[in-house]
Design a protein around this motif. Sequence first.
Motif, PDB file in Angstrom:
ATOM      1  N   GLY A 260       0.780  -1.226   0.000  1.00  0.00           N
ATOM      2  CA  GLY A 260       0.000   0.000   0.000  1.00  0.00           C
ATOM      3  C   GLY A 260       0.811   1.275   0.000  1.00  0.00           C
ATOM      4  O   GLY A 260       0.253   2.378   0.057  1.00  0.00           O
ATOM      5  N   ARG A 261       2.146   1.165  -0.122  1.00  0.00           N
ATOM      6  CA  ARG A 261       3.002   2.342   0.013  1.00  0.00           C
ATOM      7  C   ARG A 261       3.181   3.111  -1.284  1.00  0.00           C
ATOM      8  O   ARG A 261       3.616   4.268  -1.265  1.00  0.00           O
ATOM      9  N   PHE A 262       2.844   2.489  -2.432  1.00  0.00           N
ATOM     10  CA  PHE A 262       3.094   3.145  -3.715  1.00  0.00           C
ATOM     11  C   PHE A 262       1.928   2.920  -4.679  1.00  0.00           C
ATOM     12  O   PHE A 262       1.376   1.824  -4.760  1.00  0.00           O
ATOM     13  N   VAL A 263       1.595   3.984  -5.412  1.00  0.00           N
ATOM     14  CA  VAL A 263       0.501   3.975  -6.382  1.00  0.00           C
ATOM     15  C   VAL A 263       1.078   4.317  -7.753  1.00  0.00           C
ATOM     16  O   VAL A 263       1.876   5.265  -7.880  1.00  0.00           O
ATOM     17  N   TYR A 264       0.667   3.562  -8.774  1.00  0.00           N
ATOM     18  CA  TYR A 264       1.199   3.713 -10.127  1.00  0.00           C
ATOM     19  C   TYR A 264       0.049   3.972 -11.089  1.00  0.00           C
ATOM     20  O   TYR A 264      -0.981   3.299 -11.038  1.00  0.00           O
ATOM     21  N   VAL A 265       0.228   4.967 -11.979  1.00  0.00           N
ATOM     22  CA  VAL A 265      -0.803   5.323 -12.964  1.00  0.00           C
ATOM     23  C   VAL A 265      -0.140   5.493 -14.326  1.00  0.00           C
ATOM     24  O   VAL A 265       0.892   6.163 -14.442  1.00  0.00           O
ATOM     25  N   SER A 266      -0.741   4.904 -15.375  1.00  0.00           N
ATOM     26  CA  SER A 266      -0.180   5.047 -16.724  1.00  0.00           C
ATOM     27  C   SER A 266      -0.788   6.235 -17.449  1.00  0.00           C
ATOM     28  O   SER A 266      -1.968   6.573 -17.254  1.00  0.00           O
ATOM     29  N   ASN A 267       0.011   6.858 -18.310  1.00  0.00           N
ATOM     30  CA  ASN A 267      -0.397   8.018 -19.111  1.00  0.00           C
ATOM     31  C   ASN A 267      -0.279   7.699 -20.597  1.00  0.00           C
ATOM     32  O   ASN A 267       0.824   7.434 -21.093  1.00  0.00           O
ATOM     33  N   ARG A 268      -1.400   7.742 -21.315  1.00  0.00           N
ATOM     34  CA  ARG A 268      -1.407   7.527 -22.761  1.00  0.00           C
ATOM     35  C   ARG A 268      -1.323   8.893 -23.448  1.00  0.00           C
ATOM     36  O   ARG A 268      -2.273   9.666 -23.399  1.00  0.00           O
ATOM     37  N   GLY A 269      -0.208   9.155 -24.068  1.00  0.00           N
ATOM     38  CA  GLY A 269       0.052  10.468 -24.666  1.00  0.00           C
ATOM     39  C   GLY A 269       1.387  10.953 -24.158  1.00  0.00           C
ATOM     40  O   GLY A 269       2.354  11.097 -24.913  1.00  0.00           O
ATOM     41  N   ASN A 270       1.469  11.169 -22.868  1.00  0.00           N
ATOM     42  CA  ASN A 270       2.756  11.418 -22.221  1.00  0.00           C
ATOM     43  C   ASN A 270       3.587  10.141 -22.206  1.00  0.00           C
ATOM     44  O   ASN A 270       4.813  10.198 -22.055  1.00  0.00           O
ATOM     45  N   ASN A 271       2.923   8.996 -22.403  1.00  0.00           N
ATOM     46  CA  ASN A 271       3.577   7.687 -22.516  1.00  0.00           C
ATOM     47  C   ASN A 271       4.521   7.425 -21.347  1.00  0.00           C
ATOM     48  O   ASN A 271       5.730   7.211 -21.521  1.00  0.00           O
ATOM     49  N   SER A 272       3.934   7.430 -20.173  1.00  0.00           N
ATOM     50  CA  SER A 272       4.719   7.286 -18.958  1.00  0.00           C
ATOM     51  C   SER A 272       3.913   6.571 -17.885  1.00  0.00           C
ATOM     52  O   SER A 272       2.696   6.394 -18.004  1.00  0.00           O
ATOM     53  N   ILE A 273       4.626   6.180 -16.852  1.00  0.00           N
ATOM     54  CA  ILE A 273       3.999   5.714 -15.612  1.00  0.00           C
ATOM     55  C   ILE A 273       4.363   6.707 -14.518  1.00  0.00           C
ATOM     56  O   ILE A 273       5.543   6.983 -14.288  1.00  0.00           O
ATOM     57  N   ALA A 274       3.341   7.259 -13.883  1.00  0.00           N
ATOM     58  CA  ALA A 274       3.552   8.164 -12.758  1.00  0.00           C
ATOM     59  C   ALA A 274       3.558   7.351 -11.475  1.00  0.00           C
ATOM     60  O   ALA A 274       2.680   6.511 -11.259  1.00  0.00           O
ATOM     61  N   VAL A 275       4.557   7.588 -10.647  1.00  0.00           N
ATOM     62  CA  VAL A 275       4.731   6.833  -9.406  1.00  0.00           C
ATOM     63  C   VAL A 275       4.498   7.772  -8.226  1.00  0.00           C
ATOM     64  O   VAL A 275       5.125   8.826  -8.126  1.00  0.00           O
ATOM     65  N   PHE A 276       3.603   7.374  -7.337  1.00  0.00           N
ATOM     66  CA  PHE A 276       3.280   8.161  -6.148  1.00  0.00           C
ATOM     67  C   PHE A 276       3.585   7.335  -4.902  1.00  0.00           C
ATOM     68  O   PHE A 276       3.325   6.128  -4.864  1.00  0.00           O
ATOM     69  N   SER A 277       4.105   7.985  -3.876  1.00  0.00           N
ATOM     70  CA  SER A 277       4.181   7.351  -2.568  1.00  0.00           C
ATOM     71  C   SER A 277       2.868   7.634  -1.827  1.00  0.00           C
ATOM     72  O   SER A 277       2.227   8.662  -2.039  1.00  0.00           O
ATOM     73  N   SER A 278       2.474   6.692  -0.981  1.00  0.00           N
ATOM     74  CA  SER A 278       1.233   6.826  -0.214  1.00  0.00           C
ATOM     75  C   SER A 278       1.558   6.683   1.264  1.00  0.00           C
ATOM     76  O   SER A 278       2.132   5.663   1.680  1.00  0.00           O
ATOM     77  N   ASP A 279       1.222   7.703   2.066  1.00  0.00           N
ATOM     78  CA  ASP A 279       1.539   7.629   3.494  1.00  0.00           C
ATOM     79  C   ASP A 279       0.512   6.765   4.227  1.00  0.00           C
ATOM     80  O   ASP A 279      -0.372   6.163   3.607  1.00  0.00           O
ATOM     81  N   GLU A 280       0.615   6.695   5.542  1.00  0.00           N
ATOM     82  CA  GLU A 280      -0.246   5.807   6.323  1.00  0.00           C
ATOM     83  C   GLU A 280      -1.717   6.154   6.215  1.00  0.00           C
ATOM     84  O   GLU A 280      -2.580   5.303   6.453  1.00  0.00           O
ATOM     85  N   SER A 281      -2.019   7.394   5.827  1.00  0.00           N
ATOM     86  CA  SER A 281      -3.407   7.813   5.680  1.00  0.00           C
ATOM     87  C   SER A 281      -3.901   7.763   4.242  1.00  0.00           C
ATOM     88  O   SER A 281      -5.056   8.074   3.965  1.00  0.00           O
ATOM     89  N   GLY A 282      -2.994   7.423   3.310  1.00  0.00           N
ATOM     90  CA  GLY A 282      -3.380   7.349   1.911  1.00  0.00           C
ATOM     91  C   GLY A 282      -3.104   8.600   1.115  1.00  0.00           C
ATOM     92  O   GLY A 282      -3.473   8.678  -0.063  1.00  0.00           O
ATOM     93  N   ASN A 283      -2.454   9.597   1.714  1.00  0.00           N
ATOM     94  CA  ASN A 283      -2.116  10.814   0.980  1.00  0.00           C
ATOM     95  C   ASN A 283      -0.984  10.534  -0.010  1.00  0.00           C
ATOM     96  O   ASN A 283      -0.042   9.813   0.313  1.00  0.00           O
TER      97      ASN A 283
END
Length: 350
Positions: A260-283
Amino acid sequence: MIEKYLLGTYTRRISKGVYQLELDTENQKLQNLTFVGSAIDPTYVAESNQKRIYAITKVKDDKGDVTGGFVEWDGTSDDFPLKPIASVHDQETSPAYIAVDEDKRLVFTANYHAGTVNTYRIADDGSISKADRIMDKGTLGFRKEQQDGPHPHYINLTPEGRVVAVDLGVDKVFIYDLEANGKLVPVSELQMQDGYGPRHIYFDAKKKVAYLVGELSSNVAVLDYDADKGVLSLRDIHSTIPDDWTEHNGAAAIRVSKDGRFVYVSNRGNNSIAVFSSDESGNLSLIQRISTEGDFPRDFNLSDDQSFVIALNQNSDNATLYTRDPESGKLTMIQKDFTVPEGVSILRKK
């Protein structure tokens, strides 16, 4: 170790249907693309614990009229290509998403073009019968070309066993109670901002949040989720693309690490994967944006041990393999030219 993945595709140019690929975790490479079964535009697939494979498809009659539904294969067989054991074609167009409820023996589909969500019962012999059909409702979004009506893009179970449906056309997320016979009973609706364009959602039961991808807005939202009431509420929103990006982009798939510590989202156009860290509350906090080394990445997935990520690029017909650092969550590309024709979705095979 060899891990097998099912691949959904479009069949507009060179693909024939559903495929399988292998991830060799010891040698860190993708290998052995295998043709699984024939279907027309089987963009998303699902698999039951009984290893029955379900794939979106459609058929054309002699007049050229199209009806949509899905096909069912026996996934215990390695006698490829597989022959269908059942199929359903009762929708005006082919669905956009398919999922399975193991406990109630149900199949769910979200039909983007028809504006409906549908449930089906699975018999012991694998035969399929219709259970329910609901037309999404709501005020149309302001992006008239993509929001000219209800367009449900995703349907699946919530952690506590309700059903969630995500609608791009009316900027809403619907929560339903699910009866044993497959009937859907409305519980709540979350109205997102105009033009958000909801596409896919992921629930983190421990943190009591959900992450909602906005295709049209290229955003990911953090939603608080009251599982007792079945109610979502908006906390905040994060962009998945650079601030200076002015070309077309559509945010697509979302995956979350098992811890649950990391969230990944793909971008079609920018052609990338954005990587987010997620804290204990989900921020969320953005920590990386990495190229998919191809064009139009719809879906990607994490390996069983979370050490690898596989991304599919639809327009450039290639899959890209990354190693993943479990502590930082960041990705490093190690293979980029593995051929996958018109790849759309990737599912770990059971």
